[in-house]
Design a protein around this motif. Structure first.
Motif, PDB file in Angstrom:
ATOM      1  N   ALA A 209       0.847  -1.199   0.000  1.00 20.17           N
ATOM      2  CA  ALA A 209       0.000   0.000   0.000  1.00 20.17           C
ATOM      3  C   ALA A 209       0.879   1.245   0.000  1.00 20.17           C
ATOM      4  N   PRO A 210       1.620   1.469  -1.066  1.00 22.67           N
ATOM      5  CA  PRO A 210       2.558   2.599  -1.096  1.00 22.67           C
ATOM      6  C   PRO A 210       1.850   3.932  -1.296  1.00 22.67           C
ATOM      7  N   SER A 211       2.526   4.988  -0.948  1.00 26.28           N
ATOM      8  CA  SER A 211       2.073   6.338  -1.279  1.00 26.28           C
ATOM      9  C   SER A 211       2.791   6.772  -2.548  1.00 26.28           C
ATOM     10  N   LEU A 212       2.300   7.852  -3.162  1.00 26.93           N
ATOM     11  CA  LEU A 212       2.989   8.361  -4.344  1.00 26.93           C
ATOM     12  C   LEU A 212       4.409   8.786  -4.002  1.00 26.93           C
ATOM     13  N   ALA A 213       4.592   9.378  -2.813  1.00 24.63           N
ATOM     14  CA  ALA A 213       5.933   9.804  -2.408  1.00 24.63           C
ATOM     15  C   ALA A 213       6.883   8.604  -2.305  1.00 24.63           C
ATOM     16  N   GLU A 214       6.359   7.472  -1.823  1.00 22.39           N
ATOM     17  CA  GLU A 214       7.187   6.267  -1.717  1.00 22.39           C
ATOM     18  C   GLU A 214       7.574   5.722  -3.082  1.00 22.39           C
ATOM     19  N   LEU A 215       6.760   6.010  -4.090  1.00 28.48           N
ATOM     20  CA  LEU A 215       7.033   5.479  -5.428  1.00 28.48           C
ATOM     21  C   LEU A 215       7.999   6.347  -6.222  1.00 28.48           C
ATOM     22  N   LEU A 216       8.255   7.568  -5.767  1.00 28.92           N
ATOM     23  CA  LEU A 216       9.164   8.435  -6.506  1.00 28.92           C
ATOM     24  C   LEU A 216      10.572   7.857  -6.632  1.00 28.92           C
ATOM     25  N   PRO A 217      11.162   7.291  -5.559  1.00 26.36           N
ATOM     26  CA  PRO A 217      12.483   6.667  -5.729  1.00 26.36           C
ATOM     27  C   PRO A 217      12.440   5.457  -6.673  1.00 26.36           C
ATOM     28  N   VAL A 218      11.312   4.759  -6.697  1.00 20.28           N
ATOM     29  CA  VAL A 218      11.163   3.625  -7.614  1.00 20.28           C
ATOM     30  C   VAL A 218      11.171   4.127  -9.054  1.00 20.28           C
ATOM     31  N   LYS A 219      10.436   5.216  -9.279  1.00 20.66           N
ATOM     32  CA  LYS A 219      10.434   5.842 -10.603  1.00 20.66           C
ATOM     33  C   LYS A 219      11.851   6.225 -11.013  1.00 20.66           C
TER      34      LYS A 219
ATOM     35  N   LEU B  97       2.149   2.825 -11.774  1.00 21.47           N
ATOM     36  CA  LEU B  97       0.912   2.466 -11.073  1.00 21.47           C
ATOM     37  C   LEU B  97       0.142   1.394 -11.834  1.00 21.47           C
ATOM     38  N   LYS B  98      -0.014   1.587 -13.127  1.00 24.66           N
ATOM     39  CA  LYS B  98      -0.744   0.598 -13.920  1.00 24.66           C
ATOM     40  C   LYS B  98      -0.016  -0.737 -13.934  1.00 24.66           C
ATOM     41  N   HIS B  99       1.307  -0.694 -14.026  1.00 27.73           N
ATOM     42  CA  HIS B  99       2.109  -1.917 -14.036  1.00 27.73           C
ATOM     43  C   HIS B  99       1.944  -2.691 -12.728  1.00 27.73           C
ATOM     44  N   LEU B 100       2.001  -1.981 -11.611  1.00 32.55           N
ATOM     45  CA  LEU B 100       1.836  -2.638 -10.310  1.00 32.55           C
ATOM     46  C   LEU B 100       0.445  -3.241 -10.180  1.00 32.55           C
ATOM     47  N   HIS B 101      -0.532  -2.533 -10.725  1.00 36.51           N
ATOM     48  CA  HIS B 101      -1.913  -3.012 -10.627  1.00 36.51           C
ATOM     49  C   HIS B 101      -2.128  -4.262 -11.482  1.00 36.51           C
ATOM     50  N   THR B 102      -1.705  -4.222 -12.733  1.00 35.71           N
ATOM     51  CA  THR B 102      -1.909  -5.380 -13.615  1.00 35.71           C
ATOM     52  C   THR B 102      -1.069  -6.572 -13.184  1.00 35.71           C
ATOM     53  N   SER B 103       0.019  -6.304 -12.442  1.00 36.88           N
ATOM     54  CA  SER B 103       0.870  -7.387 -11.937  1.00 36.88           C
ATOM     55  C   SER B 103       0.409  -7.899 -10.577  1.00 36.88           C
ATOM     56  N   LYS B 104      -0.747  -7.435 -10.116  1.00 36.95           N
ATOM     57  CA  LYS B 104      -1.338  -7.868  -8.847  1.00 36.95           C
ATOM     58  C   LYS B 104      -0.506  -7.447  -7.640  1.00 36.95           C
ATOM     59  N   LEU B 105       0.274  -6.389  -7.794  1.00 34.85           N
ATOM     60  CA  LEU B 105       1.074  -5.880  -6.681  1.00 34.85           C
ATOM     61  C   LEU B 105       0.405  -4.671  -6.024  1.00 34.85           C
ATOM     62  N   LEU B 106      -0.733  -4.259  -6.597  1.00 31.01           N
ATOM     63  CA  LEU B 106      -1.480  -3.136  -6.071  1.00 31.01           C
ATOM     64  C   LEU B 106      -2.960  -3.471  -6.178  1.00 31.01           C
ATOM     65  N   SER B 107      -3.671  -3.334  -5.075  1.00 29.61           N
ATOM     66  CA  SER B 107      -5.099  -3.658  -5.084  1.00 29.61           C
ATOM     67  C   SER B 107      -5.878  -2.660  -5.931  1.00 29.61           C
ATOM     68  N   ASP B 108      -7.075  -3.071  -6.343  1.00 34.51           N
ATOM     69  CA  ASP B 108      -7.925  -2.182  -7.123  1.00 34.51           C
ATOM     70  C   ASP B 108      -8.176  -0.876  -6.367  1.00 34.51           C
ATOM     71  N   GLN B 109      -8.468  -1.010  -5.092  1.00 34.28           N
ATOM     72  CA  GLN B 109      -8.793   0.163  -4.289  1.00 34.28           C
ATOM     73  C   GLN B 109      -7.601   1.109  -4.179  1.00 34.28           C
ATOM     74  N   ARG B 110      -6.428   0.553  -3.901  1.00 32.66           N
ATOM     75  CA  ARG B 110      -5.238   1.397  -3.752  1.00 32.66           C
ATOM     76  C   ARG B 110      -4.847   2.023  -5.094  1.00 32.66           C
ATOM     77  N   PHE B 111      -4.978   1.273  -6.161  1.00 35.20           N
ATOM     78  CA  PHE B 111      -4.658   1.782  -7.491  1.00 35.20           C
ATOM     79  C   PHE B 111      -5.539   2.983  -7.838  1.00 35.20           C
ATOM     80  N   GLU B 112      -6.839   2.850  -7.618  1.00 34.60           N
ATOM     81  CA  GLU B 112      -7.751   3.945  -7.933  1.00 34.60           C
ATOM     82  C   GLU B 112      -7.457   5.167  -7.074  1.00 34.60           C
ATOM     83  N   ALA B 113      -7.129   4.943  -5.796  1.00 32.40           N
ATOM     84  CA  ALA B 113      -6.828   6.063  -4.903  1.00 32.40           C
ATOM     85  C   ALA B 113      -5.577   6.805  -5.352  1.00 32.40           C
TER      86      ALA B 113
END
Length: 409
Positions: free
Chosen positions: A264-274, A285-301
């Motif tokens: 359940a990462p935040s956008l700020a947490e994903l910046l170093p990943v980017k 975000l889309k990649h994590l979602h389609t790879s089942k690493l991000l829930s539908d709810q968290r992805f939409e948020a």
């Protein structure tokens, strides 16, 4: 003196399409009837009176040699590996096809003088899962399967895939394709790919110039996906989505991200990943979602936050211009400019004038626009490339040494 000139019909059609001229416009400029021009374009060859030939050359602004040289690279609009948006016209598709065909012949010309890098891009079944396909490409390119691709453009070219940058307003046609560029704006299409050359064996990617390093890297990865998975052409919506999933997987393997990203990462947490993987937040975000690493709810948020949070540096939303948009230089190709140096001792299209090539000057500029010149990227970590020594025209030879990305250890 010969009273006629044998002209190839395909060449007349190609020149007219590149110049963005209708049959009517050419006919009126020449003072011909529609039927005569149509017959000429459809014929294999036609013997034109010298006076008519000189008029044709003047109207279409291609060198005489172009019309009398047999075409070798043929590209049909259906060969283009991209799903054309509804807004693109049949005329624009034909332009893209003919531009690719002539680029292919230009690459063949370079190859006859100095051998281009061998093609090392696997051709895979379209049913191949994207994670396996991306891993196969990385292995074929001698890259780690679990690390970032530092300079994707270089890796693509080092493995025999040519890249041509397409500017908004081309010199040869004065044609505008797509919307004015901005980091977050969509346009008609960002790039396309196709196999060109006499035997359709040279993969070519044509990508539009952009100020966005994120967009450029992802578009190139997307086109690699088409070339690897869709050799048969016929790109539909499903295959377009497959190439998109491949692009994200090639840039950032999901199996590795699973150990780097919390559930359940935040956008700020994903910046170093980017920053580490060189992929935009939107694509990540889309990649994590389609790879089942991000829930539908968290992805939409997170997606809602992406398009509502303001980037104070640019006064736009993160979804339009993401943080880190200026952390990297936009990647630019090098292969064509390097081969011009080796084959012609030329550092610009203008320096090709003495060589009596069959392409007009403005089209040579379109082939070479956006190319890097001088030393290759990050020469400090350059190592010998597996490509063999290449003979130069004249009495000496050169070995092309280019830097490579992380290699399997």
């Amino acid at each position: 003196m010969k009273a006629t000139v044998d002209v190839y019909g395909v060449r007349v059609n190609q020149a007219r399409v590149i110049r963005a001229m209708t049959v009517t416009a050419v006919m009126e400029a020449l003072g011909w009837k529609h039927s005569r021009l149509n017959r000429l374009e459809r014929s294999a060859t036609t013997a034109l009176p010298v006076e008519d030939f000189e008029q044709l050359v003047a109207v279409l602004r291609f060198p005489p040699k172009f019309f009398t040289t047999a075409p070798t690279s043929r590209v049909h609009p259906t060969d283009l590996l991209f799903r054309a948006p509804r807004s693109i016209t049949a005329t624009e598709r034909e332009y893209l096809a003919q531009f690719a065909a002539l680029t292919g012949e230009f690459l063949d010309e370079l190859h006859t003088r100095v051998k281009l890098p061998p093609v090392r891009l696997p051709v895979l079944d379209s049913e191949t899962p994207v994670d396996q396909a991306a891993e196969a490409v990385r292995k074929a390119w001698g890259l780690d399967t679990d690390g970032p691709v530092d300079y994707l453009t270089h890796e693509i070219e080092r493995n025999g895939v040519a890249i041509v940058m397409r500017r908004l307003l081309t010199s040869s046609s004065r044609r505008i394709l797509g919307d004015e560029d901005s980091t977050g704006k969509l346009d008609k299409h960002l790039g396309y790919s196709v196999r060109v050359g006499e035997f359709n064996t040279r993969p070519l990617i044509v990508v539009r110039q952009s100020h966005s390093w994120e967009r450029t890297r992802w578009t190139l990865a997307h086109e690699v996906g088409h070339l690897a998975l869709h050799a048969s052409g016929s790109v539909n919506e499903e295959r377009e989505e497959q190439a998109s999933r491949f692009a994200s997987e090639l840039l950032a393997p999901a199996a590795v991200l699973a150990d780097e990203v919390s559930r359940a990462p935040s956008l700020a947490e994903l910046l170093p990943v980017k920053a580490r993987w060189g992929i935009s937040l939107g694509a990540l975000l889309k990649h994590l979602h389609t790879s089942k690493l991000l829930s539908d709810q968290r992805f939409e948020a997170l997606r809602r936050q992406l398009y509502t949070r303001t980037n104070t540096e640019t006064d736009t939303t993160w979804g339009r211009v993401e943080p880190g948009w200026n952390d990297r230089d936009v990647e630019r190709p090098r292969l064509i400019s390097k081969w011009l140096e080796m084959a012609f001792s030329a550092t610009s299209a203008m320096m090709l004038a003495p060589y009596d090539l069959m392409w007009p000057q403005d089209m040579l500029e379109d082939f070479t626009v956006g190319q890097r010149t001088g030393v290759a990227v990050n020469a400090a970590r350059a190592v010998a490339d597996p490509a063999p020594a290449v003979a130069m025209t004249g009495t000496h030879s050169n070995v092309l040494t280019l830097p490579v990305g992380r290699r399997r250890g």
